[in-house]
Design a protein around this motif. Sequence first.
Motif, PDB file in Angstrom:
ATOM      1  N   VAL A  14      -0.117  -2.662   5.880  1.00 31.87           N
ATOM      2  CA  VAL A  14       0.722  -3.046   4.754  1.00 31.87           C
ATOM      3  C   VAL A  14       1.917  -3.813   5.296  1.00 31.87           C
ATOM      4  O   VAL A  14       2.622  -3.329   6.184  1.00 31.87           O
ATOM      5  CB  VAL A  14       1.215  -1.804   3.975  1.00 31.87           C
ATOM      6  N   LEU A  15       2.137  -5.014   4.768  1.00 34.38           N
ATOM      7  CA  LEU A  15       3.307  -5.821   5.105  1.00 34.38           C
ATOM      8  C   LEU A  15       4.073  -6.078   3.818  1.00 34.38           C
ATOM      9  O   LEU A  15       3.527  -6.630   2.860  1.00 34.38           O
ATOM     10  CB  LEU A  15       2.896  -7.153   5.736  1.00 34.38           C
ATOM     11  N   LEU A  16       5.331  -5.673   3.780  1.00 36.73           N
ATOM     12  CA  LEU A  16       6.161  -5.862   2.599  1.00 36.73           C
ATOM     13  C   LEU A  16       7.249  -6.878   2.913  1.00 36.73           C
ATOM     14  O   LEU A  16       8.044  -6.670   3.825  1.00 36.73           O
ATOM     15  CB  LEU A  16       6.787  -4.533   2.171  1.00 36.73           C
ATOM     16  N   THR A  17       7.273  -7.979   2.177  1.00 39.48           N
ATOM     17  CA  THR A  17       8.288  -9.008   2.356  1.00 39.48           C
ATOM     18  C   THR A  17       8.902  -9.346   1.001  1.00 39.48           C
ATOM     19  O   THR A  17       8.444  -8.880  -0.043  1.00 39.48           O
ATOM     20  CB  THR A  17       7.688 -10.282   2.977  1.00 39.48           C
ATOM     21  N   ASP A  18       9.923 -10.183   0.998  1.00 40.18           N
ATOM     22  CA  ASP A  18      10.560 -10.592  -0.249  1.00 40.18           C
ATOM     23  C   ASP A  18       9.639 -11.448  -1.104  1.00 40.18           C
ATOM     24  O   ASP A  18       9.677 -11.386  -2.325  1.00 40.18           O
ATOM     25  CB  ASP A  18      11.844 -11.366   0.037  1.00 40.18           C
ATOM     26  N   ASN A  19       8.800 -12.274  -0.469  1.00 43.78           N
ATOM     27  CA  ASN A  19       7.953 -13.213  -1.212  1.00 43.78           C
ATOM     28  C   ASN A  19       6.585 -12.642  -1.570  1.00 43.78           C
ATOM     29  O   ASN A  19       6.157 -12.713  -2.702  1.00 43.78           O
ATOM     30  CB  ASN A  19       7.765 -14.502  -0.413  1.00 43.78           C
ATOM     31  N   ASP A  20       5.874 -12.109  -0.595  1.00 48.15           N
ATOM     32  CA  ASP A  20       4.516 -11.606  -0.805  1.00 48.15           C
ATOM     33  C   ASP A  20       4.338 -10.279  -0.076  1.00 48.15           C
ATOM     34  O   ASP A  20       4.928 -10.046   0.969  1.00 48.15           O
ATOM     35  CB  ASP A  20       3.468 -12.590  -0.261  1.00 48.15           C
ATOM     36  N   SER A  21       3.493  -9.443  -0.616  1.00 45.65           N
ATOM     37  CA  SER A  21       3.077  -8.229   0.067  1.00 45.65           C
ATOM     38  C   SER A  21       1.617  -8.391   0.450  1.00 45.65           C
ATOM     39  O   SER A  21       0.834  -8.986  -0.284  1.00 45.65           O
ATOM     40  CB  SER A  21       3.240  -7.015  -0.849  1.00 45.65           C
ATOM     41  N   VAL A  22       1.263  -7.872   1.621  1.00 44.32           N
ATOM     42  CA  VAL A  22      -0.096  -8.011   2.147  1.00 44.32           C
ATOM     43  C   VAL A  22      -0.662  -6.618   2.392  1.00 44.32           C
ATOM     44  O   VAL A  22       0.020  -5.755   2.946  1.00 44.32           O
ATOM     45  CB  VAL A  22      -0.094  -8.833   3.457  1.00 44.32           C
ATOM     46  N   PHE A  23      -1.917  -6.401   1.985  1.00 43.95           N
ATOM     47  CA  PHE A  23      -2.604  -5.139   2.224  1.00 43.95           C
ATOM     48  C   PHE A  23      -3.977  -5.442   2.815  1.00 43.95           C
ATOM     49  O   PHE A  23      -4.659  -6.354   2.369  1.00 43.95           O
ATOM     50  CB  PHE A  23      -2.772  -4.349   0.919  1.00 43.95           C
ATOM     51  N   ASN A  51      -7.390  -8.830   5.686  1.00 41.76           N
ATOM     52  CA  ASN A  51      -6.464  -8.691   4.560  1.00 41.76           C
ATOM     53  C   ASN A  51      -7.232  -8.892   3.261  1.00 41.76           C
ATOM     54  O   ASN A  51      -8.092  -9.769   3.175  1.00 41.76           O
ATOM     55  CB  ASN A  51      -5.339  -9.721   4.665  1.00 41.76           C
TER      56      ASN A  51
END
Length: 70
Positions: A14-23, A51
Amino acid sequence: RGNLALYYGIGARVLLTDNDSVFGARIPLGINYLLADAPIDFFIEIAPIVNVIPDTDADGDGAIGVRFYF
């Protein structure tokens, strides 16, 4: 003598950023050497990544390191 072992597994990524989140899924494959007289091991690992959110794509990473066991 120490112990040389292969390992593999599967886990979530899981990557959480301001623009997009990735799972996605991460599939580590590696080898480690556990010292016989100390709670320390050395490892080398590669990990293909798939992903699935927001888009389906593939990635990868790897690591070389040392672990100390408490």
